[in-house]
Design an enzyme around this catalytic site. Structure first.
Site, mmCIF file in Angstrom:
data_model
loop_
_atom_site.group_PDB
_atom_site.id
_atom_site.type_symbol
_atom_site.label_atom_id
_atom_site.label_comp_id
_atom_site.label_asym_id
_atom_site.label_seq_id
_atom_site.Cartn_x
_atom_site.Cartn_y
_atom_site.Cartn_z
ATOM 1 N N GLN A 8 40.139 44.698 33.956
ATOM 2 C CA GLN A 8 40.581 45.177 32.634
ATOM 3 C C GLN A 8 41.781 44.363 32.128
ATOM 4 O O GLN A 8 42.645 44.894 31.427
ATOM 5 C CB GLN A 8 40.934 46.662 32.700
ATOM 6 C CG GLN A 8 39.718 47.584 32.653
ATOM 7 C CD GLN A 8 38.988 47.517 31.310
ATOM 8 O OE1 GLN A 8 39.553 47.135 30.289
ATOM 9 N NE2 GLN A 8 37.723 47.899 31.307
ATOM 10 N N SER A 9 41.834 43.094 32.455
ATOM 11 C CA SER A 9 42.978 42.269 32.084
ATOM 12 C C SER A 9 43.209 42.210 30.572
ATOM 13 O O SER A 9 42.327 41.795 29.813
ATOM 14 C CB SER A 9 42.752 40.852 32.619
ATOM 15 O OG SER A 9 43.685 39.956 32.045
#
Ligand SMILES: *Cc1c(COP(=O)(O)O)cnc(C)c1O
Length: 337
Positions: free
Chosen positions: A75-76
């Site tokens: 989920q960067s």
């Protein structure tokens, strides 16, 4: 104010962002509380990474790159911002995203949805592969070159000497805004994840001599520990001093890391952290993210409970964004709502 020799930048972020006073939260926390709204640097191309990307993408364009490579957690926020910035500038992007089991990638939600909408190419990698991320990125760059294209590699989080100019710019905005307020011992607090925001704020504060006005900088780490970030931020600052000899030397004791609030680990929340996130949303309509700002702000509230003057007389919390990380945490939040 000292004129800073900013490198070339491409305009990507909506800046300057506002510095807002939180009256109700000041009353609750017992300290004058302000928030630097870097969650307003854009709508989907938003958060702290956009500031770094203004400088990194300028270098990519100057070098004639057509493909941007970077890496991060599944989920960067950094990868999402990179994918969107690349597309905006007409470049391709390839993301190395860390996940538990690369054979079974996570659902297309939150930042991953935006990565895919932006047209990024995603390669899923395991935790152990991620440990060698620099080598993996170099190998990807070789593959891009072999295909006759021109790669540009951005390190994790965009945290490099060049990227840190983004938060030198933010420190300059804060210096201007704080100069309009009565002088008071002040701490600028940020969530620390890969060190670039911290390096930029620390370098900026030094270049602008904010200490002379009673302003300090402190980071709440959301992963790893104080020793790790002292080393990482120290290295970025040394790289910076080498590339831009402006006479700034940052020593280990200049890097203030408020350790102790990693909790269950990176991107893992506890109910108490999510309650603080919920309470701020209900009190101020300011929505933090569970991975970075929520965890850091939880740490701030706990530190203040122990020592009301922990951050001096004025707290400036940097809201570094991350809203899309909220949606994968919906099931955890639901029982608290
Ligand atoms: C990446 C990130 C941070 C941490 O910034 P670093 O420069 O990586 O230390 C903080 N908040 C949010 C929302 C982020 O996405």
């Amino acid at each position: 104010m000292r004129d800073l020799p900013f490198p070339d930048r491409v305009p990507l972020a909506c800046t300057p962002t506002p510095l807002a006073y939180l009256a109700r939260t000041s009353a609750v926390l017992g300290v004058e509380t302000w928030i630097k709204r870097d969650d307003l640097t854009g709508s989907v191309l938003t958060g702290n990474k956009v500031r770094k990307l203004e400088f990194l993408m300028a270098e990519a364009l100057a070098l004639g790159a057509d493909t941007v490579l970077t890496c991060g957690g599944e989920q960067s926020n950094h990868c999402r911002a990179t994918a969107l910035a690349a597309t905006q500038l007409g470049l391709a992007s390839r993301l190395l995203l860390r996940t538990e089991d690369p054979a079974r990638p996570p659902p297309t939600g939150g930042n991953i949805l935006l990565d895919r909408l932006a047209g990024a190419e995603i390669r899923w990698i395991s935790r152990s592969e991620y440990a060698n991320r620099a080598a993996l990125l170099a190998a990807e760059a070789d593959a891009v070159r072999a295909a006759g294209r021109v790669p540009y590699v951005i390190p994790e989080g965009g945290s490099s000497a060049l990227g840190s100019w983004g938060y030198i710019a933010a420190a300059a905005e804060l210096a201007t805004d704080l100069a309009a307020l009565p002088p008071r011992p002040t701490t600028i607090v940020y969530a620390c994840g890969s060190g670039g925001t911290g390096a930029g704020l620390i370098l900026g504060a030094r270049l602008l001599d904010l200490a002379a006005r009673g302003v300090r900088v402190a980071g709440v780490n959301v992963c790893d520990d104080r020793a790790y970030f002292t080393r990482v931020i120290g290295q970025i600052c040394r790289d910076f001093a080498e590339r831009w000899p402006l006479g700034v030397q940052i020593a280990a004791e200049d890097i203030d890391i408020v350790d102790g609030w990693v909790g269950l680990g990176y991107a893992r929340s506890q109910p108490a952290e999510l309650e603080v996130l919920r309470d701020l949303a209900r009190r101020e309509a300011i929505v933090l993210d569970p991975v970075y700002t929520g965890k850091a702000f939880y740490g701030v509230t706990r530190e203040l409970a122990r020592d009301g003057r922990r951050f001096g007389e004025r707290l400036v919390f940097v809201h570094t964004g991350g809203v899309f990380g909220l949606f994968p945490a919906a099931a955890e939040l639901a029982p608290l709502l």
